[in-house]
Scaffold this active site. Sequence first.
Site, mmCIF file in Angstrom:
data_model
loop_
_atom_site.group_PDB
_atom_site.id
_atom_site.type_symbol
_atom_site.label_atom_id
_atom_site.label_comp_id
_atom_site.label_asym_id
_atom_site.label_seq_id
_atom_site.Cartn_x
_atom_site.Cartn_y
_atom_site.Cartn_z
ATOM 1 N N ARG A 243 0.850 -1.178 0.000
ATOM 2 C CA ARG A 243 0.000 0.000 0.000
ATOM 3 C C ARG A 243 0.892 1.237 0.000
ATOM 4 O O ARG A 243 1.904 1.290 0.704
ATOM 5 C CB ARG A 243 -0.927 0.018 1.223
ATOM 6 C CG ARG A 243 -2.016 -1.046 1.199
ATOM 7 C CD ARG A 243 -3.052 -0.772 0.113
ATOM 8 N NE ARG A 243 -4.159 -1.734 0.135
ATOM 9 C CZ ARG A 243 -4.198 -2.840 -0.612
ATOM 10 N NH1 ARG A 243 -3.184 -3.126 -1.406
ATOM 11 N NH2 ARG A 243 -5.250 -3.647 -0.544
ATOM 12 N N GLU A 271 -2.926 7.635 -4.746
ATOM 13 C CA GLU A 271 -3.019 6.697 -5.867
ATOM 14 C C GLU A 271 -4.261 7.005 -6.685
ATOM 15 O O GLU A 271 -5.374 6.955 -6.145
ATOM 16 C CB GLU A 271 -3.083 5.259 -5.339
ATOM 17 C CG GLU A 271 -2.942 4.204 -6.416
ATOM 18 C CD GLU A 271 -2.904 2.797 -5.843
ATOM 19 O OE1 GLU A 271 -1.866 2.135 -5.993
ATOM 20 O OE2 GLU A 271 -3.916 2.381 -5.238
ATOM 21 N N HIS A 290 -0.968 -0.294 -10.177
ATOM 22 C CA HIS A 290 -1.581 -1.231 -9.227
ATOM 23 C C HIS A 290 -2.034 -2.506 -9.939
ATOM 24 O O HIS A 290 -3.175 -2.948 -9.787
ATOM 25 C CB HIS A 290 -2.766 -0.566 -8.519
ATOM 26 C CG HIS A 290 -3.100 -1.194 -7.196
ATOM 27 N ND1 HIS A 290 -3.535 -0.476 -6.112
ATOM 28 C CD2 HIS A 290 -3.051 -2.489 -6.772
ATOM 29 C CE1 HIS A 290 -3.767 -1.282 -5.090
ATOM 30 N NE2 HIS A 290 -3.476 -2.512 -5.461
#
Length: 332
Positions: A243, A271, A290
């Site tokens: 993360r 993000e 991601h």
Amino acid sequence: MSRGQPNIAIAHWPGMDLFGKADLDRLRALGLLLNTEPIGAWDEEASTVLAEAEVIVGHWGCPPLDAAMLDQAPRLGLFAYAAGTVKMTLTDAVWDRDIRVTSGANANAEPVAEFTLAAILFANKGVLWRRGPADFSAMSNMGDRQWGNYGRTIGIIGASLIGRRVIELLRPFPHLTVTLYDPYVTPEEAASLGVEKLELDELCASADVLSIHAPALPETMHMIGPDQLSALPDGATVINTARGPLIDHEALLPHLVSGRLYAILDVTDPEPLPDNSPILELPNVWISPHLAGSQGTELARMTDYVIEEVRRWSAGEPALNEVTKERLATMA
């Protein structure tokens, strides 16, 4: 004790083909499939299905299991989640009922670990930084000891499902030294994994590659901060597939701008990064959107996993990956 053939419902983002026809047929072989169009909200239309459902098979976009929803599902005995983290899907109301919860995190860990292995090997080789016709001069610098996979040290942050799988995938490379930081793992447990446990700053000081696999918890936010980044040797690579907020990006930026460190970031903070982020323009940073987790054909692994969880619950067998309230507190 066998539960026979249960009533099964599916809940995930509408419009995403996460369960194909063959998958639905396999669920039908286990019980009565109550819906083929996935439930994307616990609305009035879903209430009829919930009233009968004994199993809910969830995937990305499954709405949270709150008290109001559970009141509509009095027969629910299994929530089987096909994907990884269930933290955004579960509420405390789940633990007040006799419901087994399972996660496909084991299945989703595999592609992340594979991505990480590739990233480690490519980072040490300089593949991501030396590319294209302009870099054919690298052929004349083959003796540059900045590059190569022999005698390197890989520091793993977090003995999570993914962290442990990365350690396993690194075993065929005896010329790599693997170290581990995880406050919940004893030195003896680390030794059983084939690695040495170190304290965080000590691990950073010796790591040619730092690979982050810790869960996102209040105590892990910015765990890789100024001290840890400064401790890393010149030329080290930071890999983050966990993360984004686990790294202090403000502290990381000067090390990247100076060229002292390299970074492979599958997750960022925020993000995605804003278009004007200086990190996006740096040649020593590789950013992917991601995508280390399950993609394309890899979704089938999670589907297989969740269908097996339904079979096991129906047959009265233990789960592959059961989530409890206590375990959830330290999971990603």
